[in-house]
Design a protein around this motif. Sequence first.
Motif, PDB file in Angstrom:
ATOM      1  N   ASP A 250       0.819  -1.251  -0.338  1.00  0.00           N
ATOM      2  CA  ASP A 250      -0.093   0.262   0.160  1.00  0.00           C
ATOM      3  C   ASP A 250       0.389   1.159   0.311  1.00  0.00           C
ATOM      4  N   ASN A 251       1.549   1.078   0.864  1.00  0.00           N
ATOM      5  CA  ASN A 251       2.877   2.518   0.309  1.00  0.00           C
ATOM      6  C   ASN A 251       3.113   2.512  -0.704  1.00  0.00           C
ATOM      7  N   LYS A 252       4.282   1.855  -1.351  1.00  0.00           N
ATOM      8  CA  LYS A 252       4.613   2.038  -2.128  1.00  0.00           C
ATOM      9  C   LYS A 252       3.903   2.350  -3.634  1.00  0.00           C
ATOM     10  N   ILE A 253       1.902   2.000  -3.674  1.00  0.00           N
ATOM     11  CA  ILE A 253       1.234   2.399  -4.657  1.00  0.00           C
ATOM     12  C   ILE A 253       1.129   3.350  -4.320  1.00  0.00           C
ATOM     13  N   ASN A 254       1.022   3.784  -2.762  1.00  0.00           N
ATOM     14  CA  ASN A 254       0.854   5.955  -2.609  1.00  0.00           C
ATOM     15  C   ASN A 254       1.976   6.468  -2.652  1.00  0.00           C
ATOM     16  N   GLU A 255       3.381   6.082  -2.848  1.00  0.00           N
ATOM     17  CA  GLU A 255       4.486   6.173  -3.546  1.00  0.00           C
ATOM     18  C   GLU A 255       3.905   6.746  -4.986  1.00  0.00           C
ATOM     19  N   LEU A 256       3.989   5.103  -5.580  1.00  0.00           N
ATOM     20  CA  LEU A 256       4.510   5.580  -7.120  1.00  0.00           C
ATOM     21  C   LEU A 256       2.970   6.520  -7.131  1.00  0.00           C
ATOM     22  N   ASN A 257       1.072   6.562  -6.650  1.00  0.00           N
ATOM     23  CA  ASN A 257       0.115   7.591  -7.213  1.00  0.00           C
ATOM     24  C   ASN A 257       0.796   9.138  -6.967  1.00  0.00           C
ATOM     25  N   HIS A 258       1.345   9.272  -5.390  1.00  0.00           N
ATOM     26  CA  HIS A 258       2.088  10.667  -5.282  1.00  0.00           C
ATOM     27  C   HIS A 258       2.999  11.104  -6.470  1.00  0.00           C
ATOM     28  N   ALA A 259       3.850   9.721  -6.723  1.00  0.00           N
ATOM     29  CA  ALA A 259       4.822  10.300  -7.890  1.00  0.00           C
ATOM     30  C   ALA A 259       4.484  10.862  -9.626  1.00  0.00           C
ATOM     31  N   LEU A 260       3.146  10.546  -9.465  1.00  0.00           N
ATOM     32  CA  LEU A 260       2.026  10.522 -10.638  1.00  0.00           C
ATOM     33  C   LEU A 260       1.637  11.362 -10.653  1.00  0.00           C
ATOM     34  N   SER A 261       1.137  12.621  -8.801  1.00  0.00           N
ATOM     35  CA  SER A 261       0.510  13.030  -9.684  1.00  0.00           C
ATOM     36  C   SER A 261       1.447  14.749  -9.445  1.00  0.00           C
ATOM     37  N   GLU A 262       2.546  14.243  -8.863  1.00  0.00           N
ATOM     38  CA  GLU A 262       3.793  15.038  -9.244  1.00  0.00           C
ATOM     39  C   GLU A 262       3.852  15.678 -10.963  1.00  0.00           C
ATOM     40  N   LEU A 263       4.194  14.514 -11.614  1.00  0.00           N
ATOM     41  CA  LEU A 263       4.472  14.473 -12.589  1.00  0.00           C
ATOM     42  C   LEU A 263       3.232  15.456 -13.304  1.00  0.00           C
ATOM     43  N   ARG A 264       1.695  15.078 -13.478  1.00  0.00           N
ATOM     44  CA  ARG A 264       0.785  15.098 -13.677  1.00  0.00           C
ATOM     45  C   ARG A 264       0.835  17.012 -13.658  1.00  0.00           C
ATOM     46  N   GLU A 265       1.587  17.771 -12.481  1.00  0.00           N
ATOM     47  CA  GLU A 265       1.960  18.542 -12.178  1.00  0.00           C
ATOM     48  C   GLU A 265       2.895  18.750 -12.876  1.00  0.00           C
ATOM     49  N   GLU A 266       4.006  18.516 -13.131  1.00  0.00           N
ATOM     50  CA  GLU A 266       5.186  18.937 -13.945  1.00  0.00           C
ATOM     51  C   GLU A 266       5.004  18.972 -15.068  1.00  0.00           C
ATOM     52  N   ASN A 267       3.567  18.498 -16.032  1.00  0.00           N
ATOM     53  CA  ASN A 267       3.271  18.339 -17.299  1.00  0.00           C
ATOM     54  C   ASN A 267       2.723  19.524 -17.610  1.00  0.00           C
ATOM     55  N   THR A 268       2.062  19.355 -16.391  1.00  0.00           N
ATOM     56  CA  THR A 268       0.526  20.856 -16.299  1.00  0.00           C
ATOM     57  C   THR A 268       1.182  22.500 -16.367  1.00  0.00           C
ATOM     58  N   ALA A 269       2.613  22.657 -15.215  1.00  0.00           N
ATOM     59  CA  ALA A 269       3.252  23.252 -15.404  1.00  0.00           C
ATOM     60  C   ALA A 269       4.252  23.761 -16.473  1.00  0.00           C
ATOM     61  N   LEU A 270       4.564  22.492 -17.363  1.00  0.00           N
ATOM     62  CA  LEU A 270       5.461  22.589 -19.109  1.00  0.00           C
ATOM     63  C   LEU A 270       4.675  23.318 -19.436  1.00  0.00           C
ATOM     64  N   PHE A 271       3.773  22.864 -19.656  1.00  0.00           N
ATOM     65  CA  PHE A 271       2.216  22.789 -21.016  1.00  0.00           C
ATOM     66  C   PHE A 271       1.968  24.688 -20.474  1.00  0.00           C
ATOM     67  N   LYS A 272       1.721  25.054 -19.306  1.00  0.00           N
ATOM     68  CA  LYS A 272       1.818  26.734 -19.576  1.00  0.00           C
ATOM     69  C   LYS A 272       2.649  26.983 -19.847  1.00  0.00           C
ATOM     70  N   ILE A 273       4.367  27.146 -19.902  1.00  0.00           N
ATOM     71  CA  ILE A 273       5.107  27.494 -19.728  1.00  0.00           C
ATOM     72  C   ILE A 273       4.940  27.690 -21.157  1.00  0.00           C
ATOM     73  N   ALA A 274       5.473  26.280 -22.090  1.00  0.00           N
ATOM     74  CA  ALA A 274       4.819  26.488 -22.910  1.00  0.00           C
ATOM     75  C   ALA A 274       4.057  26.877 -24.242  1.00  0.00           C
ATOM     76  N   TYR A 275       2.722  27.564 -23.115  1.00  0.00           N
ATOM     77  CA  TYR A 275       2.233  27.737 -24.120  1.00  0.00           C
ATOM     78  C   TYR A 275       1.852  29.726 -23.836  1.00  0.00           C
ATOM     79  N   ARG A 276       2.413  29.958 -22.999  1.00  0.00           N
ATOM     80  CA  ARG A 276       3.305  31.586 -22.702  1.00  0.00           C
ATOM     81  C   ARG A 276       3.861  31.967 -23.506  1.00  0.00           C
ATOM     82  N   ILE A 277       5.221  30.282 -23.398  1.00  0.00           N
ATOM     83  CA  ILE A 277       6.482  31.166 -25.082  1.00  0.00           C
ATOM     84  C   ILE A 277       5.745  31.179 -26.426  1.00  0.00           C
ATOM     85  N   ARG A 278       4.561  30.435 -26.165  1.00  0.00           N
ATOM     86  CA  ARG A 278       4.487  30.729 -27.834  1.00  0.00           C
ATOM     87  C   ARG A 278       3.518  31.893 -28.131  1.00  0.00           C
TER      88      ARG A 278
END
Length: 306
Positions: A250-278
Amino acid sequence: MEQVILKDLFQQRDDRSTSLFKYAIKQLSRCRFSCTEERCELIALYKEEKYRVIVTNEVSLQEIRERIFLFSINDEPSVKYFIEAMMLFIIENSENTLMSALKKYKNKNYMPGKKYNDKYYYKFYSKTPLKSSLRDSYNAKWIDYEKQLENGNIIFDELGVAGLFAMSGDTLFKAFNEVVKECYGGSLFILRLLDDQEYFCDGKEIIGERFEVIKKYDLENPKINEIGDFVKEMIKENTRKHELLLAEKDNKINELNHALSELREENTALFKIAYRIRSQRNIIIGLVLLVLLMFYIIPTILQLFL
């Protein structure tokens, strides 16, 4: 107490030197030593007499390894664990002196009870003195644990040399045989680690100065209710281990979910930066076109009509 140097034991082949060397290596492998920058000290037994053994950097890790195999003590679980750790240390460290290796080994493997996931261990014992060739080869001394328990629920190593040995639940199930009974006895402790007491564990056995006794069973003359209690304890132990495994999953699953959540947040932030750059790029292009229009295209057109 007589003092001997480990390196001197290499050159001697008498029974005392050989026995002290073997005992010293086992003590090193189980973290039963104190260490400074220059030397290491430990206590070894020979024919019930204590010796202080001094280890220095005059001995190399390779020499230790060669003599472990020469004296055929490499099958001892803790010694086998020790050899593997020392070889790994040589690979990972340029400064591979014996003192630096021993200090790192002890820092990693000698820990207080509160840091171990498994808190419960098992120990066979005898209520009366035992005599066997196997015990003699290990210099095992009989301890009257029943007398110790008259003053509380703690058992301890009276000599303060080798420590007390206990086994995990997995090892316990393989230990119900006549050899174990002859060597250790037909009674059994369920023990708990003490939070502030340090222990060494090689995966099969755990070694420490003191343990708390939770329950004890007389397996030589058991009563039916004692057998029932013991079976319940074993079932409880297996259930606890399964629960620990599930909790780890369960801890490993929670860690993976947390890591995926962080990746989604990073992707969203990168998308916003790319949009601003464009967006900024489009603005820059528009400004360049406007400048070209004002300073080049319009004047050129006006020249054509004038």
